[in-house]
Scaffold this motif. Structure first.
Motif: not given
Ligand code: MG
Ligand code: PML
Ligand code: MG
Ligand code: MG
Length: 257
Positions: A48, A193-195, A50
């Motif tokens: 991922h 998004s947190d990406d 992150r």
């Molecule tokens: Mg995410």
């Protein structure tokens, strides 16, 4: 019989012990898809943007087919915003048009913008006052037990509108937003998004899923969701619905968007 398959992954330690949230996913699938969907979730947690997970929780539960309700997904609109400031202004204006009080829209926007770390679920906020109602702290309220009713129909529907096959963020968010907007007392949802590489976000209302191409700075690992709800909503009933009511999402009938 269907299977609810849920994954959450963290780095450093478990979510409960303050690990960094890496990835989460939700599916509701038939037995024949179960092992391939579960394997895909593991792969996703392990590669991922992150970071690499070192804690992965994968849960599988049966869901009786009779409990499933169908909802129709919202029409998708994309607004190209030149930068994050313009994006957030447009998103805030849309929340207000959907019935969120200006003070609550502003409070929600700054709560999301001011998060120190990403929540793995959503904040639930009073649409009149902007006060946060859930007591889940950094966990937030997670929306579970939903999926697309017919994957091929959905991909065709997205493709006809120019949203290609590999737009996984969009594909999943449209399904989640359809369930969220079908919940009792829901006024609107705000998400980005947190990406780190993914700057787009959206406002969902009963009328549409409106995307804004820039709602956060490129490179920022902080994102999340806010659900704006009517003042008199039964919070426990709402959270139960979001977590437990199995939902399959279908595309609008031909002639629709
Ligand atoms: Mg995410
Ligand atoms: C996420 O999955 O991180 C949220 C994505 C929100 C925006 C999806 C879209 O492009 O419409
Ligand atoms: Mg997620
Ligand atoms: Mg996601």
């Amino acid at each position: 019989m269907l299977y609810s398959v849920r994954m959450r992954a963290a780095q450093g330690s478990t979510h409960e012990q303050g690990g960094k949230h890496i990835s989460g996913a939700e599916r509701l699938v038939s037995g024949e898809l179960l092992t391939s969907v579960a394997a895909a979730m593991l792969r996703r947690a392990l590669s991922h943007s992150r970071g690499t997970a070192d804690f992965i929780n994968l849960t599988v539960e049966t869901v009786p087919a009779e409990a499933v309700r169908e909802v129709t997904c919202l029409p998708i609109i994309t607004v190209n915003t030149p930068d994050m400031i313009a994006g957030r202004e447009s998103a805030q204006a849309m929340l207000i048009r959907a019935g969120v009080a200006p003070v609550a829209a502003a409070a929600g926007m700054s709560a999301l913008a001011g998060l120190p770390v990403s929540l793995r679920g959503a904040m639930v906020v009073n649409a009149q006052t902007g006060l946060r109602l859930d007591t889940q702290a950094e966990r937030g309220v997670r929306v579970s037990r939903m999926d697309i009713a017919d994957e091929q129909d959905y991909l065709h529907w997205l493709n006809r509108q120019g949203y290609g096959n590999n737009q996984i963020h969009l594909r999943e968010a449209v399904v989640l937003a359809a369930k969220v907007m079908s919940a009792p007392g829901m006024v609107a949802e705000l998400c980005w998004s947190d990406d780190p590489e993914y700057t787009a976000g959206y406002v969902a209302t009963p009328a549409a899923y409106t995307r804004f191409t820039q709602l956060k700075p490129h490179g920022s690992p902080i994102g999340g969701r806010i659900f704006f709800i009517q003042e008199n909503t039964d919070l426990k009933q709402l959270v139960d619905y979001l977590q437990y009511q199995p939902i399959l999402v279908k595309v609008p009938a031909a002639g629709g968007a």
